[in-house]
Design a protein around this motif. Structure first.
Motif, short mmCIF file in Angstrom:
data_model
loop_
_atom_site.label_atom_id
_atom_site.label_comp_id
_atom_site.label_asym_id
_atom_site.label_seq_id
_atom_site.Cartn_x
_atom_site.Cartn_y
_atom_site.Cartn_z
N ILE A 291 -14.63 -18.68 14.68
CA ILE A 291 -15.95 -17.75 14.40
C ILE A 291 -15.78 -16.45 15.57
O ILE A 291 -15.17 -16.09 16.24
CB ILE A 291 -17.08 -18.11 14.83
CG1 ILE A 291 -17.51 -19.18 13.89
CG2 ILE A 291 -18.51 -17.25 14.81
CD1 ILE A 291 -18.53 -20.31 14.02
N ALA A 292 -16.26 -15.48 14.34
CA ALA A 292 -15.57 -13.56 14.92
C ALA A 292 -16.19 -12.61 14.75
O ALA A 292 -15.93 -11.93 14.80
CB ALA A 292 -14.15 -13.74 14.81
N ALA A 293 -17.93 -13.49 14.94
CA ALA A 293 -19.23 -12.87 14.08
C ALA A 293 -19.80 -11.67 15.02
O ALA A 293 -20.78 -11.25 15.15
CB ALA A 293 -19.29 -13.85 13.86
N GLY A 294 -19.16 -11.71 16.71
CA GLY A 294 -19.60 -10.55 17.14
C GLY A 294 -21.13 -11.38 17.89
O GLY A 294 -21.30 -12.61 17.29
N ASP A 295 -22.04 -10.24 18.34
CA ASP A 295 -23.17 -11.10 19.65
C ASP A 295 -24.20 -10.86 19.20
O ASP A 295 -24.39 -10.80 17.27
CB ASP A 295 -22.82 -9.98 21.09
CG ASP A 295 -23.88 -8.48 20.60
OD1 ASP A 295 -25.05 -8.63 19.85
OD2 ASP A 295 -23.35 -8.09 20.97
N TYR A 296 -25.54 -10.81 19.92
CA TYR A 296 -27.01 -11.22 19.32
C TYR A 296 -28.07 -9.88 19.48
O TYR A 296 -29.14 -10.78 19.29
CB TYR A 296 -27.41 -12.90 19.49
CG TYR A 296 -27.20 -12.72 21.30
CD1 TYR A 296 -28.37 -12.71 21.78
CD2 TYR A 296 -26.27 -13.74 21.28
CE1 TYR A 296 -28.43 -13.14 22.71
CE2 TYR A 296 -26.45 -13.57 22.96
CZ TYR A 296 -27.77 -13.32 23.59
OH TYR A 296 -27.67 -13.56 24.92
N GLN A 297 -26.97 -8.62 19.82
CA GLN A 297 -28.34 -8.14 20.63
C GLN A 297 -29.16 -8.06 19.61
O GLN A 297 -30.37 -6.98 19.92
CB GLN A 297 -27.48 -6.62 20.86
CG GLN A 297 -26.99 -5.43 19.42
CD GLN A 297 -26.42 -4.72 20.44
OE1 GLN A 297 -26.23 -3.77 21.28
NE2 GLN A 297 -25.09 -5.15 20.76
N ASN A 298 -29.31 -8.05 18.24
CA ASN A 298 -29.94 -7.16 17.10
C ASN A 298 -31.21 -8.78 16.83
O ASN A 298 -32.27 -8.61 16.09
CB ASN A 298 -30.22 -6.50 15.87
CG ASN A 298 -29.10 -5.93 16.62
OD1 ASN A 298 -27.43 -5.46 16.08
ND2 ASN A 298 -29.21 -4.23 16.92
N ASN A 299 -30.89 -9.75 17.58
CA ASN A 299 -32.02 -10.42 17.52
C ASN A 299 -32.49 -10.86 18.32
O ASN A 299 -32.15 -12.00 19.44
CB ASN A 299 -30.98 -12.08 16.59
CG ASN A 299 -31.67 -13.78 16.66
OD1 ASN A 299 -32.78 -13.10 17.57
ND2 ASN A 299 -30.87 -14.64 16.47
N GLU A 300 -33.60 -10.65 18.26
CA GLU A 300 -34.66 -10.21 19.46
C GLU A 300 -35.19 -11.95 20.17
O GLU A 300 -35.33 -12.00 21.40
CB GLU A 300 -35.19 -9.59 18.78
CG GLU A 300 -35.54 -8.27 18.34
CD GLU A 300 -35.20 -7.59 20.03
OE1 GLU A 300 -35.49 -7.52 20.92
OE2 GLU A 300 -34.70 -6.26 19.74
N ASN A 301 -35.59 -12.92 18.99
CA ASN A 301 -35.34 -14.06 19.83
C ASN A 301 -34.14 -14.74 20.31
O ASN A 301 -34.54 -15.13 22.02
CB ASN A 301 -36.32 -15.14 18.85
CG ASN A 301 -36.70 -15.08 17.87
OD1 ASN A 301 -38.44 -14.49 18.26
ND2 ASN A 301 -37.25 -15.78 16.88
N MET A 302 -33.48 -14.44 20.59
CA MET A 302 -32.37 -14.95 21.23
C MET A 302 -31.75 -13.65 21.56
O MET A 302 -32.02 -14.77 23.49
CB MET A 302 -30.83 -14.61 20.12
CG MET A 302 -30.93 -15.82 18.98
SD MET A 302 -29.41 -15.98 18.37
CE MET A 302 -27.96 -16.43 19.19
N VAL A 303 -32.58 -12.92 22.24
CA VAL A 303 -32.13 -11.82 23.57
C VAL A 303 -33.46 -12.47 23.92
O VAL A 303 -33.03 -12.79 25.84
CB VAL A 303 -32.70 -10.49 23.03
CG1 VAL A 303 -32.70 -9.73 24.46
CG2 VAL A 303 -30.90 -9.79 22.07
N LYS A 304 -34.79 -12.80 23.95
CA LYS A 304 -35.52 -13.09 24.85
C LYS A 304 -35.37 -14.43 25.42
O LYS A 304 -35.54 -14.98 26.89
CB LYS A 304 -37.19 -13.12 24.05
CG LYS A 304 -37.51 -11.45 23.96
CD LYS A 304 -38.86 -11.66 23.47
CE LYS A 304 -38.30 -10.82 22.60
NZ LYS A 304 -40.27 -10.48 21.79
N ALA A 305 -34.46 -15.33 25.17
CA ALA A 305 -33.73 -16.16 25.50
C ALA A 305 -32.89 -16.99 25.70
O ALA A 305 -33.04 -17.59 26.99
CB ALA A 305 -34.33 -17.41 24.01
N LEU A 306 -31.77 -15.73 25.72
CA LEU A 306 -30.34 -15.86 26.30
C LEU A 306 -30.51 -14.97 27.49
O LEU A 306 -29.26 -14.98 28.83
CB LEU A 306 -29.32 -16.14 25.25
CG LEU A 306 -29.51 -17.49 24.52
CD1 LEU A 306 -28.66 -17.70 23.07
CD2 LEU A 306 -29.38 -18.93 25.27
N SER A 307 -30.61 -13.58 26.71
CA SER A 307 -30.44 -12.37 27.61
C SER A 307 -31.67 -11.94 28.07
O SER A 307 -31.99 -10.37 27.47
CB SER A 307 -29.48 -11.10 26.96
OG SER A 307 -28.40 -10.65 27.85
#
Length: 530
Positions: free
Chosen positions: A228-244
């Protein structure tokens, strides 16, 4: 302050349906019927970027068959510089001290086995990338070597930093160039085909990846591994709020980074790295990067000073996030300095006015080494004119400059405690101002991996057949910010992860079949000196 036009780089989007991207334990994998018989490869790579393309090209050179599922219609990558440790110009003490320097800059949270992977193999990777890009007619724009000295010069660790450009060319062009080479050499790219599910066999080994495009579903069976080399999650707001959560109020420089690879690896049994994930919060485009290191007076949109300016650019957000919730975008603020900035802040000749004029929007017909749509620096003969250009209240700007100059005279900052040696008066016209816009370039963590880049479960045991590389894998930086203290680690470790994950998946070792040789590559940087 007026809303600037978006600086988000436009990424070509495919018309296919997106895979689920909500951070939720209830995203349950589904079973798919493929529209064609499964295709079988030794290595299946998900994502064609800074880590994915080196993985694909390495697989071919190791004699393996390889295919890639890529959501976009071409290879996509960010960044301009990367580094590698040249073992032949380093010694054990220097390397240990270099590791400690990185640990310190990362708040002592850096993932030690990934940092060791960088120390052991980034030099070979750097030499390999330099050679392959040169062969394809896209040589590095600049290569330099720095011999870091420790313990009274007993310890030496030499890091080579390379960049591709000049801007706007960068790693995106580099990876597209290398992807084209890989395709000519036999790699199969499924462009416009996001991966939507991993599959395991009865033993728990990941054996396949399923993608979806406009023709339906495709199933790629992996004889050796899925990477898996699919990049980060900066455009997933739910993940951002939970993880960063520190990122939540700030703008994002990229699009389409929804963390699907991280979610799929988690559903396959991988553990998420401990929060808060290190993020890259930058604006080195509005003015030269070197100037971001200088404590120019900082003002908010009302023209009022609001922070101690002795903060490195990559950590500005830690103060900016405290701004009132009434501020729509806390990443926007203004920095003011005068025409004598070069002498006052002891800047090199390369940072003269002629260079800075490249960052004035529209001033030059063909500005050098900048992203023209991101430059945001202005010059005016008077503070009144500068305030108008920056769109901040004239009286407030003039009052702030007056107060700043008085503080410089007394050597006492009774507002925020800036050290007296950093106080430089703003008294030499013309006057300069930069509208900074701090946004998220990347979030540099995600699914847990070990030093071989194998995805690990809650017990730190590797999940057979599954690797993850790049910004969504592991936590090499560890700290709150991706620190720029020594430079080039970010893309350097991602390229190294991609290359050596494949080598480990194929051989169980970390030894390329035909490693790049120091004597054949040192000419790239030895003329530059150290």
């Amino acid at each position: 302050m007026p809303t600037k036009k978006s600086r988000t780089k436009k990424i070509q989007q495919s018309s296919v349906r997106r895979s689920p991207s909500t951070y939720s334990p209830f995203w349950t994998p589904m079973l798919f019927r493929t529209s064609a018989p499964p295709a079988r490869y030794d290595i299946v790579v998900i994502g064609a970027g800074t880590a994915g393309v080196p993985a694909i090209l390495t697989a071919l050179e190791e004699g393996a068959t390889v295919a890639c599922l890529q959501r976009e219609d071409s290879a996509q990558a960010n960044g301009n510089g990367s580094s590698g440790i040249i073992l032949e110009e380093s010694n054990p003490l220097g390397m240990k001290q270099y590791i400690q320097a990185w640990r310190k800059s990362g708040g002592y949270r850096m993932q030690s086995d990934l940092l060791q992977l960088f120390m052991d193999h980034s030099g070979e990777t750097a030499m390999w990338i330099l050679t392959r890009s040169d062969e394809e007619g896209f040589p590095s724009y600049n290569v330099s070597a720095t011999a870091n000295k420790y313990e009274g010069d007993k310890g030496t660790c030499t890091a080579v930093l390379k960049s591709y450009g000049p801007k706007p060319d960068n790693h995106g062009t580099l990876m597209r160039t290398l992807a084209q080479r890989a395709e000519k050499e036999g790699a199969v790219f499924y462009y416009g085909t996001p991966c939507v599910q991993l599959q395991k066999d009865d033993s728990g080994r990941v054996v396949a990846a399923i993608g979806k495009n406009s023709d339906g579903y495709v199933k790629l069976i992996a004889n050796k591994a899925v990477i898996i080399a699919a990049g980060d999650y900066q455009n997933n707001e739910n993940m951002v709020k939970a993880l960063s959560p520190d990122v939540a109020r700030f703008g994002r420089k990229q699009s389409g980074r929804t963390g699907d690879g991280i979610l799929m690896a988690a559903l396959a049994g991988g553990r998420i790295c401990p929060v808060n994930h290190a993020k890259t919060m930058h604006d080195m485009d509005a003015q030269p990067m070197l100037l971001t290191r200088k404590p120019f007076m900082a003002l908010d949109e009302s023209g009022k000073r609001f922070m101690n300016e002795d903060i490195p650019m990559e950590s500005w957000d830690l103060t900016l996030r405290e701004r009132s919730l009434d501020v729509e975008d806390p990443g926007r603020f203004v920095r003011i300095f005068d025409n004598d900035y070069q002498a006052k802040y002891e800047l090199p000749p390369s940072m003269g006015v002629k260079t800075l004029e490249n960052y004035i929007p529209g001033f030059k017909e063909d500005p050098e080494n900048v992203y023209p749509d991101l430059t945001d620096t202005y010059r005016a003969d008077t503070l009144d004119e500068l305030a108008e250009q920056l769109d901040i209240p004239v009286d407030a700007l003039k009052k702030s400059v007056e107060d700043w100059n008085k503080m410089c005279e007394t050597g006492e900052d009774l507002e925020f405690g800036l050290s007296s040696e950093l106080m430089k008066p703003i008294d030499t016209p013309p006057y300069w101002g930069t509208r900074q816009w701090i946004r998220c370039s990347a979030i540099n963590s995600g699914i847990g991996v070990n030093g071989n880049c194998q995805v690990v479960d809650e017990n730190s045991e590797p999940i057979p057949g599954l690797y993850s590389v790049g910004s969504g894998a592991g936590s090499v930086s560890g700290g709150l910010e991706w620190n720029l203290a020594q430079g080039g680690l970010c893309c350097g470790i991602y390229m190294t992860m991609g290359r050596y994950a494949v080598i480990h998946a194929l051989t169980g070792k970390m030894e390329p079949k035909n490693p790049m040789q120091y004597e054949e590559c040192k000419h790239y940087w030895e003329k530059k000196g150290k």
